[in-house]
Write an enzyme that holds these catalytic residues in place. Structure first.
Site, mmCIF file in Angstrom:
data_model
loop_
_atom_site.group_PDB
_atom_site.id
_atom_site.type_symbol
_atom_site.label_atom_id
_atom_site.label_comp_id
_atom_site.label_asym_id
_atom_site.label_seq_id
_atom_site.Cartn_x
_atom_site.Cartn_y
_atom_site.Cartn_z
ATOM 1 N N GLY A 634 71.052 39.871 -79.430
ATOM 2 C CA GLY A 634 72.326 39.181 -79.258
ATOM 3 C C GLY A 634 72.168 37.861 -78.544
ATOM 4 C CB SER A 637 65.312 35.392 -79.918
ATOM 5 O OG SER A 637 65.488 36.661 -80.509
ATOM 6 C CB SER A 673 62.510 42.250 -71.199
ATOM 7 O OG SER A 673 61.156 42.175 -70.831
ATOM 8 C CB ALA A 674 60.715 39.105 -68.369
ATOM 9 C CB SER A 675 64.355 35.002 -69.075
ATOM 10 O OG SER A 675 65.393 35.670 -68.426
ATOM 11 C CD GLN A 677 60.794 37.732 -77.367
ATOM 12 O OE1 GLN A 677 59.861 36.954 -77.486
ATOM 13 N NE2 GLN A 677 60.695 39.003 -77.724
ATOM 14 C CB THR A 678 63.611 30.635 -75.258
ATOM 15 O OG1 THR A 678 64.798 31.154 -75.851
ATOM 16 C CG2 THR A 678 63.578 29.120 -75.439
ATOM 17 C CE LYS A 860 62.924 25.341 -66.378
ATOM 18 N NZ LYS A 860 62.792 24.879 -64.981
ATOM 19 C CD GLU A 864 65.589 38.889 -67.047
ATOM 20 O OE1 GLU A 864 64.853 38.013 -67.537
ATOM 21 O OE2 GLU A 864 65.170 39.990 -66.664
#
Ligand code: FES
Length: 904
Positions: A634, A637, A673-675, A677-678, A860, A864
């Site tokens: 959601g 990505s 997770s942990a921000s 994928q970008t 970045k 989160e």
């Protein structure tokens, strides 16, 4: 027989009149666009229009619907208003995961049919029955306003390159009901699986004659630990402490002990108290303090009930300077539930294969590759004999990083090779059995000198990790690194400890413990600023960690540390809001307004661990395809990665096809997770696209200076090459595939015994200010406004980034003011309250783009960070309004009222 008219078509159905309309729509008519989030009328995901009005289909007996017109999401596009609403939602970015979207659209359709030009208040009232956990509601309101304003929704002609507000590339399916979530694609011939769970927090268990029970109830199987090849799973390779099915003792209420498999109607009809299980209650351990003191061990091998303990020590040559301000405080929080609107669901089947049978699992997940390896471990099969096919994911926020239905489906499918097996958790089951945010007990002391510069930070963060490890080690190691907040602090001594208790496992939840830590360091920053009589924002500005500073772990920041820019952007609003609040308070004795500020930083990706992502992009006669193992839960990505690929390849994003998530077809991109994928997968896409360009040059023997332009004609991919002002076309050979591969593993280093090292390759920064109104008589707090300045490096898609921040703010608001999960008491969405559209403040997002040279296009992560600064800003605003500093969250009205009454 009931005649049901749905979307203009009449069906004659042989169903019981008490059957839920939602079940009739989904099961009998296969209209799975109507979602079931709670089956209790709480979440509104199942909202449809019945006789013109909006209603929850899950609590409407079908017998009440004969002879009236029912409209579902599948019928919306046939109506001009419906089509326009869908287009407005698409353009405005009003759907993230999309699980609430059908319900939202139906509620909005109801409103605009009655009130073509509603006020914002009317929109909020009309949509108040539908919960959204992703968007923060603001873009939903904007979409309805946009539609109501009578403007034609503009066609989007953008190329969809980096920086453009491209609507979601996978957005249409979320708007027309065709998206397939975990419960939507279950084959008709599937057997169903129902997990039987402990009603006790701790108990010894013994089974009676399960085989006789199986026969007596004409079901296929009752699975127990005896059916599981390796009855233990967990996130860490060396910690597989959670059994698939408990053996001898259950350690938390909701733990699985066995599972019934059979015809759906039969397994659902079974009274679980009739199953021959003897429960012998044992005294449970609750809370960090009890766990720390108790003689009882949750796990015999874990002395002191400690899962993990570690920290960070950093000293400075000038240590010992006399502080002019110092503060000590203690922050406590409770379990917080993810409350994604889609409960866990999926189905599996055993597939015959020459190299040994395989198991294929279709499931809602954040992490297909970890799922694959974990199921393989449980089944004691090679990883390549497990295939995970992610369905659409109706929200995760960390909660779908742990296995849920997966091992049960795998074991059942293995034992029933002739047909698929499905499992859909109920809302209470989802809430009782899955992970939560870690409750914390944090003590923190900080000091600063007379010039307002920080000197020391000493803290100990204790966490309740529940009965099993899950992501406890991640939380307990991430928090000491972040415990100082985003500030330059010369002397640091921080520690994190996770304790086992007899509660459900605490796991990953948007921020991995950093939101709790931020409440502590931001309260300390406010306190020291007040002692020094320095403006709270200015105090943070002076101490903001900048390029050239070192972090608590001794890591030198060399680029992209934009907190000072965030604070500078907020300063005019900060001053204006203070002036406005002063005027308001002077005229209102019972309502008090206040302004607060919170700052955050967040290390992107895994902590001091390898964290790779691999992406593949192919070019063939059919076109360009991005093979991505990164699942979109959601957050967008799929869109972001497509934009990065399109930008590098210089083609429109619309020309890129995607194959996503399937572990047989993609490379491992790591977890969502942990921000990360970008930043991580986005960089891998960038590298893959560059590699494809290089391969094209090599294939056609072109020089580095030749500009390669890809032109995609229907069924014929041609390459146009520009060099020295001339352009020529080179068609691909029949059957030829040229591929680019990109792998990125952020450069980190392990931490030494003092926690020193470079645990992350990139950090996100943010500052948020909140304006609240407190009713002194009732103790209620209303958040009126939030302004959020976020250093995201580069906004690949500003609409998606804003949506992430809006959603994070609402979850931060829930953490601060209302969300408290109590095992056994708040296991549904009418007892466990999450922010509704009526709780959403007016939000303004200020994007700061201090580019990170490592990130794709300088980007970045932001998943989160949106949440972390919100609760501290709200708590600071409450203190500004009332003089009372709340250090326990959530700040429920009766708690705040009691604190107000204690004031002198
Ligand atoms: Fe609303 Fe995900 S978009 S719950």
């Amino acid at each position: 027989m009931i005649a049901l008219t749905v979307n203009g078509k009449t069906h004659t159905l042989d169903v019981l009149p008490v059957k839920r309309l939602a079940d009739v729509l989904r099961d009998d008519l296969k209209l799975t666009g109507t979602k079931i989030g709670c089956n209790a009328g709480d979440c509104g995901a199942c909202t449809v229009r019945i006789a013109g009005g909006q209603a929850c289909a899950c609590i409407t007996p079908v017998g009440q619907c004969g002879g009236v017109e029912i409209v579902t999401i599948e019928g919306l596009a046939h109506d001009p208003l419906g089509a326009k609403l869908q287009a407005a939602f698409h353009t405005c970015g009003a759907a993230q995961c999309g699980i609430c979207t059908p319900g939202m659209l139906m509620a909005a359709h109801d409103l605009l049919s009655r009130r073509p030009h509603p006020t914002q208040r009317e929109i909020e009232d009309a949509l108040a029955g539908v919960l959204c956990r992703c968007t923060g509601y603001q873009k939903i309101i904007e979409a309805v306003q946009f539609c109501a304003a009578g403007y034609a929704v503009p066609a989007v002609e953008a190329l969809g390159h980096i920086g453009e507000r491209l609507p979601k590339v996978d957005g249409i399916a979320k708007l027309n009901g065709s998206e397939r979530f975990g419960a939507d694609g279950i084959p008709d011939n599937a057997r169903w699986l129902r997990v039987i769970r402990s009603p006790h927090h701790r108990a010894a268990i013994a089974f009676g004659d399960l085989i006789a029970f199986t026969k007596a109830h004409s079901i296929d199987l009752i699975l127990t630990a005896a059916h599981v090849p390796r009855n233990g799973f967990g996130i860490y390779p060396t910690i597989k402490d959670q059994p698939v099915f408990a053996v001898d003792e259950v350690k938390f209420r909701g733990e699985a002990v066995c599972a019934l498999v059979g015809r759906r109607d039969r397994i659902e009809a079974i009274d679980e108290t009739a199953i021959p299980i003897t429960w012998t209650h044992l005294p449970p351990l609750f809370g960090i303090a009890d766990s720390e003191r108790a003689q009882t061990l949750v796990h015999a091998a874990q002395s002191g009930n400690v899962l993990i303990d570690g920290g960070v020590n950093k000293s400075a040559p000038n240590a010992g300077e006399i502080p002019a301000a110092q503060i000590s405080l203690r922050v406590q929080s409770t379990f917080v539930e993810h409350a994604y609107i889609e409960p866990e669901a999926g189905w599996a089947q055993r597939i015959a294969s020459e190299n040994g049978d395989r198991i294929e699992i279709h499931v809602s997940t954040q992490t297909p590759y970890m799922d694959r390896d974990e199921v393989a471990s449980v089944m004691q099969l090679a990883s390549d004999r497990i295939r995970i096919v992610p369905t659409a994911c109706g929200g995760g926020f960390g909660g779908k990083l742990d296995m849920a239905v997966h091992p049960y489906l795998a074991v059942a499918a293995w034992h029933l090779p002739d047909r698929p097996v499905a499992c859909v958790y109920t809302r209470p089951e989802s809430m009782a059995s899955t992970t939560k945010r870690h409750p914390c007990d944090i003590t923190l002391a900080m000091s600063a000198n007379a010039q307002g510069k920080l000197l020391t930070c000493i803290s100990h963060a204790k966490f309740d990790t529940g009965a099993y490890a899950s992501w406890g080690p991640t939380v307990a190691t991430r928090v000491p690194i972040h415990a100082t907040g985003p500030y330059a602090v010369p002397v640091v001594k921080t520690r994190g400890t996770a304790f086992y208790t007899h509660c459900h496992p605490s796991g990953a939840f948007r921020g991995f413990g950093v939101p709790q830590a931020a409440i502590a360091h931001e309260a300390a920053m406010d306190g020291m600023a007040d002692q020094l009589k320095i403006d709270r924002l200015e105090f943070r500005y002076r101490n903001a960690i900048r390029v050239g500073d070192t972090t608590a772990t001794g890591q030198l920041l060399t680029a992209s540390a934009g907190l000072d820019q965030c604070l500078a952007a907020l300063r005019p609003r900060w001053l204006a809001w203070h002036a406005e609040v002063a005027l308001f308070n002077a005229a209102n004795p019972h309502l008090r307004r206040g302004v607060g500020i919170g700052c955050m930083w967040y290390g992107i990706g895994n902590t001091s661990l390898s964290n790779p992502s691999t992406m593949r992009i192919t070019l063939d006669a059919q076109g360009i395809t991005l093979y991505s193992g990164a699942v979109d839960i959601g957050q967008g990505s799929n869109t972001i990665l497509t934009q990065i690929a399109a930008d590098v390849l210089e083609i429109p994003a619309a020309q890129i096809r995607r194959v996503t998530g399937d572990t047989d077809l993609t490379h491992d991109a790591g977890k969502t997770s942990a921000s990360r994928q970008t930043f991580v997968s986005g960089k891998a896409v960038e590298l893959a696209a560059l590699d494809l360009r290089a391969k094209l040059r090599a294939r056609f023997q072109l020089t580095e200076s030749s500009h390669v332009r890809i032109s995609l004609l229907p069924n014929l991919a041609s390459i146009f090459v520009s060099a020295n002002g001339a352009t020529r076309e080179i068609p691909l050979a029949a059957g030829e595939i040229i591929e680019g591969i990109g792998t990125f593993d952020p450069p980190t280093t392990p931490q030494d015994a003092n926690g020193q090292g470079s645990p992350y390759a990139s950090y996100a920064f943010a500052a948020q200010i909140a304006l609240v109104e407190v009713d002194l008589d009732l103790g209620t707090t209303k958040v009126l406004r939030v302004a959020a300045a976020h250093d995201v490096g580069r906004a690949i898609n500003p609409t998606q980034v804003e949506g992430q921040i809006h959603g994070g703010i609402l979850q931060g608001l829930g953490l601060a003011l209302m969300e408290a999960y109590v095992p056994g008491k708040t296991e549904n969405l009418h007892d466990y309250l999450i922010p509704t559209i009526g709780d959403a403040p007016q939000m303004e997002v200020l994007l700061i783009e201090d580019r990170d040279p490592l990130g794709p296009g300088g980007a970045k992560g932001v998943g989160e960070p949106g949440l972390i600064a919100t609760a501290p800003a709200i708590l600071g605003a409450i203190e500004h309004a009332t003089g009372v500093r709340m250090l326990q969250v959530p700040v429920l009205p009766h708690v705040l009222r009691a604190a107000l009454l204690k004031q002198p």
